[in-house]
Design an enzyme around this catalytic site. Structure first.
Site, PDB file in Angstrom:
ATOM      1  N   ARG A  35       0.657  -1.191   0.050  1.00 16.12           N
ATOM      2  CA  ARG A  35      -0.068  -0.111  -0.143  1.00 16.12           C
ATOM      3  C   ARG A  35       0.879   1.215   0.019  1.00 16.12           C
ATOM      4  NH1 ARG A  35      -4.630  -2.412   3.668  1.00 16.12           N
ATOM      5  NH2 ARG A  35      -5.998  -3.216   2.366  1.00 16.12           N
ATOM      6  N   LYS A 198     -18.986 -17.032   1.156  1.00 14.54           N
ATOM      7  CA  LYS A 198     -20.362 -16.907   1.026  1.00 14.54           C
ATOM      8  C   LYS A 198     -20.847 -16.404  -0.294  1.00 14.54           C
ATOM      9  CE  LYS A 198     -21.043 -15.645   5.926  1.00 14.54           C
ATOM     10  NZ  LYS A 198     -21.353 -14.272   6.477  1.00 14.54           N
ATOM     11  N   GLY A 354      -8.389  -7.998  -1.332  1.00 15.43           N
ATOM     12  CA  GLY A 354      -8.877  -9.003  -0.351  1.00 15.43           C
ATOM     13  C   GLY A 354      -8.268 -10.163  -0.458  1.00 15.43           C
ATOM     14  N   GLY A 377     -13.780  -4.310  -0.737  1.00 17.51           N
ATOM     15  CA  GLY A 377     -15.222  -3.880  -0.707  1.00 17.51           C
ATOM     16  C   GLY A 377     -15.322  -2.918  -1.727  1.00 17.51           C
TER      17      GLY A 377
HETATM   18  P1  AMP Z   1     -14.284 -13.974   1.021  1.00 23.70           P
HETATM   19  O1  AMP Z   1     -13.845 -13.044   1.813  1.00 23.70           O
HETATM   20  O2  AMP Z   1     -15.816 -14.242   0.894  1.00 23.70           O
HETATM   21  O3  AMP Z   1     -13.489 -13.940  -0.321  1.00 23.70           O
HETATM   22  O4  AMP Z   1     -13.884 -15.387   1.700  1.00 23.70           O
HETATM   23  C1  AMP Z   1     -12.491 -15.866   1.784  1.00 23.70           C
HETATM   24  C2  AMP Z   1     -12.514 -17.061   2.559  1.00 23.70           C
HETATM   25  O5  AMP Z   1     -13.165 -17.995   2.346  1.00 23.70           O
HETATM   26  C3  AMP Z   1     -10.937 -17.275   2.914  1.00 23.70           C
HETATM   27  O6  AMP Z   1     -10.501 -17.020   4.145  1.00 23.70           O
HETATM   28  C4  AMP Z   1     -11.330 -18.765   2.662  1.00 23.70           C
HETATM   29  O7  AMP Z   1     -10.354 -19.743   3.538  1.00 23.70           O
HETATM   30  C5  AMP Z   1     -12.559 -19.310   2.869  1.00 23.70           C
HETATM   31  N1  AMP Z   1     -13.101 -20.267   2.032  1.00 23.70           N
HETATM   32  C6  AMP Z   1     -12.763 -20.662   0.812  1.00 23.70           C
HETATM   33  N2  AMP Z   1     -13.082 -21.974   0.348  1.00 23.70           N
HETATM   34  C7  AMP Z   1     -13.866 -22.375   1.653  1.00 23.70           C
HETATM   35  C8  AMP Z   1     -14.691 -23.487   1.787  1.00 23.70           C
HETATM   36  N3  AMP Z   1     -14.819 -24.391   0.820  1.00 23.70           N
HETATM   37  N4  AMP Z   1     -15.125 -23.691   3.236  1.00 23.70           N
HETATM   38  C9  AMP Z   1     -15.087 -22.667   4.159  1.00 23.70           C
HETATM   39  N5  AMP Z   1     -14.309 -21.401   3.788  1.00 23.70           N
HETATM   40  C10 AMP Z   1     -13.912 -21.421   2.518  1.00 23.70           C
END
Ligand code: AMP
Length: 396
Positions: A35, A198, A354, A377
């Site tokens: 950054r 999610k 991220g 975000g």
């Molecule tokens: P996000 O912030 O929504 O992009 O989510 C990222 C996080 O999702 C990372 O820390 C990953 O470890 C987690 N992640 C990815 N795939 C899975 C999975 N199959 N089960 C649980 N967590 C996951």
């Protein structure tokens, strides 16, 4: 776009909102200075013009005012070395010391203000606080893309005190140009790769992308909500029960729009959420009771690689599995390598900030893709079609 290239800063004091929210270890050493590096071109252009620079940023999430742990004084020596200029520091972002130090600043000099978030007024977008900050400089520059989706005092509200004297820095302009290129000038085939935990965080983006892409690859934890919605057994895998119907709707929408929606055929499964778990592979509709999918499997890797290798534009947001654990990094790493290969063949690849940016950095591939965004975000909201307050404030 109003960028700093349109202005000669000679004899002017530029008040720059940067994102110096860098990770620090327990001895206050900076563990990743991306950054800071990202803001250098903007600072250097202004200094080279013969201007002086006042830097303002947040660091971490201080709850109750000044906290040693979140003081920006810890980054002064690192920043001074990076800029090859001895950076001065004001131990408050407003008040008499900041005013005096800013007033005494000569061309070529740099002043860093203490953490903006030591005042709750910053995140509240307080106008009186923004006005006090505004008095420190003659020209306002926003180079903090990572916080551009927030209507905070220093990222948006302050701009109104600089009519005709507000500009985007190079980092911000680069982010906006690259996001724009993906959204409105994508060469086809255009592939979006979505992953992460999610579906609910990314529904709006997925819906928006269905209007634009040829291929949509869905991996990570969010894939199991789709698998369950289609009647699969997903064991203990991550699922959002209240989004099953939505997942089916998205599948239908993709069909109606002729988008090739690719869901992973198989997964690397584990008997617990840990790097010492026992692992196996299973089809995504047939995961054993008590087991969970923590990465896309070998068949899914090939499915995804095939699509990626023939793409001309690639947007990637979210890891394919729990890449932070070695046992479950293969899917994310293979996808990263496939994106690198496609980029070598001439594709334009943008990695959303991220976790996807962290994954690409973990594998040392950040210089082998076209662009890694600094905004998590902020990038998502921009891609969803929202007007970012930090961008609007400069454009108004
Ligand atoms: P996000 O912030 O929504 O992009 O989510 C990222 C996080 O999702 C990372 O820390 C990953 O470890 C987690 N992640 C990815 N795939 C899975 C999975 N199959 N089960 C649980 N967590 C996951």
């Amino acid at each position: 776009m109003n960028t700093i290239d349109q202005f000669n800063f000679e004899g002017k004091k530029a008040l720059i909102r940067v994102d110096f929210n860098v990770p620090l270890d327990e001895n206050y050493n900076i563990t990743d200075d991306n950054r800071i590096q990202g803001a250098l071109p903007t600072i250097n252009k202004i200094l080279k013009d013969g201007g002086s620079v006042i830097l303002m940023s947040h660091l971490g999430r201080p709850k109750d005012g000044p906290t040693e742990k979140y003081s920006l004084k810890h980054i002064v020596s690192h920043l001074s070395q990076a800029l090859k200029v001895q950076v001065q520091f004001a131990d408050d972002c407003i008040g008499s010391q900041a005013v005096e130090k800013a007033a005494a600043l000569k061309p070529g000099e740099v002043l860093l203000l203490e953490n903006l978030r030591f005042y709750k007024e910053e995140e509240k977008g307080d106008e009186a606080f923004a006005e006090k900050l505004s008095k420190l400089g003659d020209v306002y520059v926003n180079d903090a893309f990572g916080t551009a989706h927030r209507a905070h005092a220093s990222t948006a509200v302050i701009a109104k005190f600089f009519p005709g004297a507000k500009y985007f820095g190079y980092l911000m302009a680069g982010e906006l140009n690259n996001a724009e290129k993906i959204l409105n000038h994508a060469e086809k085939p255009f592939t979006a790769i979505m992953g992460g935990a999610k579906v609910s965080d990314k529904i709006l983006l997925i819906e928006k992308l269905l209007e634009k892409v040829d291929n949509l690859l869905i991996g990570g934890g969010m894939a199991y909500t789709f698998a369950k919605a289609q009647g699969g057994n997903i064991g203990k895998s991550l699922v959002e029960e209240d989004k099953l119907e939505l997942a089916l709707n998205l599948i239908e929408k993709a069909k109606a729009k002729g988008v090739n929606l690719v869901l992973p055929i198989d997964s690397t499964i584990a008997d617990k959420f840990s790097n010492d778990a026992s692992t196996d592979t299973a089809n995504n509709d047939d995961i054993k009771d008590g087991w969970m999918g923590l990465d896309i499997g070998p068949l899914a890797i090939n499915q995804f690689k095939d699509v990626i290798s023939s793409s001309k534009t690639i947007l990637w947001n979210g890891p394919m599995g729990v890449f932070e654990m070695e046992k479950f990094e293969a899917g994310t790493k293979s996808v990263a390598l496939a994106v690198v290969e496609a980029t070598k063949k001439g594709a334009f690849s943008l990695i959303g900030g991220g976790d996807s940016a962290a994954a690409v950095a973990k594998f040392g591939l950040e210089d082998e893709v076209s662009y890694v965004s600094t905004g998590g975000g902020a990038l998502l909201e921009y891609m969803e079609g929202k007007e970012l307050p930090g961008v609007k404030a400069i454009n108004d």
